[in-house]
Scaffold this motif. Sequence first.
Motif, mmCIF file in Angstrom:
data_model
loop_
_atom_site.group_PDB
_atom_site.id
_atom_site.type_symbol
_atom_site.label_atom_id
_atom_site.label_comp_id
_atom_site.label_asym_id
_atom_site.label_seq_id
_atom_site.Cartn_x
_atom_site.Cartn_y
_atom_site.Cartn_z
ATOM 1 N N LEU A 272 0.802 -1.217 0.000
ATOM 2 C CA LEU A 272 0.000 0.000 0.000
ATOM 3 C C LEU A 272 0.839 1.273 0.000
ATOM 4 O O LEU A 272 0.305 2.361 -0.018
ATOM 5 N N ILE A 311 -9.077 -0.074 4.976
ATOM 6 C CA ILE A 311 -8.787 -1.507 5.042
ATOM 7 C C ILE A 311 -8.634 -1.945 6.496
ATOM 8 O O ILE A 311 -9.169 -2.969 6.915
ATOM 9 N N ARG B 77 -3.586 -0.186 -10.591
ATOM 10 C CA ARG B 77 -2.711 0.092 -9.454
ATOM 11 C C ARG B 77 -1.351 0.462 -10.022
ATOM 12 O O ARG B 77 -0.811 -0.246 -10.861
ATOM 13 N N TYR B 79 2.569 1.637 -8.985
ATOM 14 C CA TYR B 79 3.555 1.909 -7.937
ATOM 15 C C TYR B 79 4.600 2.892 -8.452
ATOM 16 O O TYR B 79 4.875 3.893 -7.822
ATOM 17 N N GLN B 86 8.437 7.539 -7.944
ATOM 18 C CA GLN B 86 7.208 6.999 -7.371
ATOM 19 C C GLN B 86 6.035 7.819 -7.855
ATOM 20 O O GLN B 86 6.208 8.841 -8.504
ATOM 21 N N CYS B 88 1.997 9.215 -6.258
ATOM 22 C CA CYS B 88 1.299 9.443 -4.994
ATOM 23 C C CYS B 88 0.838 8.100 -4.423
ATOM 24 O O CYS B 88 0.403 7.225 -5.166
ATOM 25 N N THR B 89 0.935 7.943 -3.112
ATOM 26 C CA THR B 89 0.612 6.637 -2.521
ATOM 27 C C THR B 89 -0.860 6.269 -2.682
ATOM 28 O O THR B 89 -1.212 5.118 -2.512
ATOM 29 N N ASN B 90 -1.709 7.249 -3.037
ATOM 30 C CA ASN B 90 -3.101 6.906 -3.300
ATOM 31 C C ASN B 90 -3.226 5.934 -4.462
ATOM 32 O O ASN B 90 -4.114 5.093 -4.474
ATOM 33 N N ASN B 92 -0.938 3.735 -5.189
ATOM 34 C CA ASN B 92 -0.410 2.461 -4.706
ATOM 35 C C ASN B 92 -1.517 1.603 -4.109
ATOM 36 O O ASN B 92 -1.521 0.387 -4.240
ATOM 37 N N CYS B 93 -2.432 2.268 -3.406
ATOM 38 C CA CYS B 93 -3.407 1.493 -2.638
ATOM 39 C C CYS B 93 -4.784 1.541 -3.266
ATOM 40 O O CYS B 93 -5.738 1.051 -2.693
ATOM 41 N N TYR B 95 -6.344 0.001 -5.750
ATOM 42 C CA TYR B 95 -7.056 -1.262 -5.979
ATOM 43 C C TYR B 95 -7.548 -1.854 -4.665
ATOM 44 O O TYR B 95 -8.714 -2.213 -4.532
ATOM 45 N N ASP B 96 -6.642 -1.949 -3.686
ATOM 46 C CA ASP B 96 -7.011 -2.580 -2.416
ATOM 47 C C ASP B 96 -8.058 -1.774 -1.667
ATOM 48 O O ASP B 96 -8.914 -2.319 -0.985
ATOM 49 N N LEU B 97 -7.953 -0.446 -1.820
ATOM 50 C CA LEU B 97 -8.939 0.435 -1.170
ATOM 51 C C LEU B 97 -10.332 0.165 -1.718
ATOM 52 O O LEU B 97 -11.282 -0.067 -0.958
ATOM 53 N N ASN B 109 -8.176 -5.249 -13.132
ATOM 54 C CA ASN B 109 -7.041 -4.584 -12.498
ATOM 55 C C ASN B 109 -5.759 -4.840 -13.277
ATOM 56 O O ASN B 109 -5.561 -5.915 -13.835
ATOM 57 N N TYR B 110 -4.921 -3.839 -13.368
ATOM 58 C CA TYR B 110 -3.558 -4.095 -13.826
ATOM 59 C C TYR B 110 -2.577 -3.368 -12.935
ATOM 60 O O TYR B 110 -2.946 -2.421 -12.250
ATOM 61 N N ASN B 111 -1.340 -3.821 -12.947
ATOM 62 C CA ASN B 111 -0.355 -3.323 -11.994
ATOM 63 C C ASN B 111 0.903 -2.875 -12.731
ATOM 64 O O ASN B 111 1.547 -3.670 -13.393
ATOM 65 N N LYS B 115 9.804 -0.225 -11.152
ATOM 66 C CA LYS B 115 10.935 -0.450 -10.254
ATOM 67 C C LYS B 115 11.166 -1.943 -10.040
ATOM 68 O O LYS B 115 12.292 -2.398 -9.932
#
Lengths: 362, 302
Positions: A272, A311, B77, B79, B86, B88-90, B92-93, B95-97, B109-111, B115
């Motif tokens: 995350l 989460i 998603r 990263y 990088q 923004c961390t939004n 990053n998360c 999909y899981d959110l 979903n794709y990732n 890196k």
Amino acid sequence: MKEIIAFPHLGSYCHPIKRLLKNTTNQKVMDTPQITKKTINMGSKYSPDSVCVPFKYNLGNYIEALEQGATVLIQAGGGCRYRYYAEVQETILRDLGYEFKFIQIIGKSHLRLNEIYKLLKKLNPKLKKRKLIHELITTFFYIKYLDKIEELIRERIGFEEKKNSFIKLKNNFLKEADKTKGFLSLKRCFFKYKRKIKKVKINKPKNCIKVGIIGELYTAMEPFSTYELEKMLASYHVEIKRFTNLTYLLWKKALFAPYIKWKSKRYCKYKLGADGLDNVYRTLWLSKHKFDGIIHTKPTGCTPEIGAIPIIMRVAKEKKMPIIFLSFDEQTSNEGLKTRIEAFYDLLSIRKEEENERIHRN
Amino acid sequence: MKTVGLPKGLLYYRYETLWKSFFKALNVPVMVSEESNLLLLEKGKKKSIDEACLSLKLFIGHVESLKNKCDYVLVPRIYSLEKDEQVCTNFNCLYDLIKNVYPELNILNYNIDVKHHKSEKKAFIAMGNTLGFSKLKSKKAYAFAKSQEKIEKEKKEQNQNIKLKTNKKKILILGHPYNTKDCLIGKSITDFLSNYPVEIIYSDIFNEKLVNKYAKKISPKVHWTMNKELLASFMYYKDKVDGVIVISAFPCGPDSLTNEMILRKKANAKVLLLTFEELNSNIALLTRLESFLDMLKGGIHL
């Protein structure tokens, strides 16, 4: 002329870091003034509005250090906004008219020996790689021992018979460890104080309330930023478990990352960002190990945690764990926090009593 | 055939052509959610926590509106888009959110994680696989989509260059495309500006090859790919336009620091910083815009 090095505060980690810098650079290392209300006021005056609080604390630290004559400032970097702190802080301080050298230790996402060596060589041209490695290893062990001692104290501090006996011991440990020269004497010092801590008399009931602290790293490690939340919890006679410390961030995190990802795969498919996934895993861990409650701390607007909170909420709901989310900003009055912690403690103690009754009845 | 829903928020504005032409090449019907409106924002606010940024709340609202209308909802998603950088961390998360907020939702979903050696091409092929297409077919579709994206970009750049050469006053709208083109956020500004004799220049229409060169001038260490593009395009257009309007959502993490850099290193450029919150009316905003336009004209004429 000797340079004067300063770095921002982070709990009691200023001791090992100061020792490292002093031994490797041969320059004068300054004790950055303790964080007070003035520090945070200064910091938030000159920093952008919606930035997270650690930025403001660090900037306040720098300004106070510069006013006392520091010439070299040191900043680290990490996964989220933290990596970009250094450049913005340097720009702001230069605009304020100070003159200094600015060094960022972790410019890229990973800690690399060669980079540190090159950076420190600028301060001390005579530095040898062997010496640096030796000092780094000693510092790592110092940090590890310090974390171990803090962990031991956190388990016991709520139940001490004589007030402040643990804090005194910890301060003595820091004093003595700073004076040690080699790795072996440091180790001896650690074991001596470990024994002492275990000997301190406590009256700990068998089923005391246990609380886990999770969340963002700065608010977890710097007591001033959370108005000394851990001390407050200790006054309610609570056993505290905290995960984030420098030992964890420096090497445990990378080591355990695949395990954590596997363990929390029911809820998360990917990482995350920053400590998000770790906190999801910790919630699971705490509920598995029968802890009574969770306290989640973060500075206002911390993006990785904001992504992780929905989460964590779902996990806590499914596992029926009481959880409280605390956001900290530059305000320094702790009355609001006290009320919330009190209410949370009441909730936990009522739950505990009900549980005990159920056990007795059966 | 299964339909794929595209929520009209966050990455949609960056990858619109790429997504649409990829699904077109595979003959997959696509459904785009409606323009953002207050009702949608209200829905998003209910499902997200208070401190989440406005764009994320809107995105959740868009997902909510697509929930029962299509078989899949596309939530990527990301990263990292470049090595050693990088986002923004939004992202990053993301999909899981969404997965945890809507556990029953079917998410496509794709990732992308450059890196760790997961490129965009690999991600799109994997996505084609989940839809039931062979590797070759999705490879072809991706190549087609990429070429379409390139053509579209060149067209936009040409248009922008023509705009830059006119004699009218030029205003640069600087911000993430999901903010500047959103109906509730940036579009209210561009709609207002279109009543005046000014040309609007968008910051996201900018040659990718120039990013590193211009970003170095303002901030050599910035590590967010998207904000790096913004900073570079600010430096590039700074002297070519009369005024700059910086648009960001509250509380945007990366923007909070890069906007500070822009304000501190703007030199002679005239910059207006507008931060958007969940407000229902934009009267206060229009006043500021009017006075900014007056300033560009060189003072208020009575």
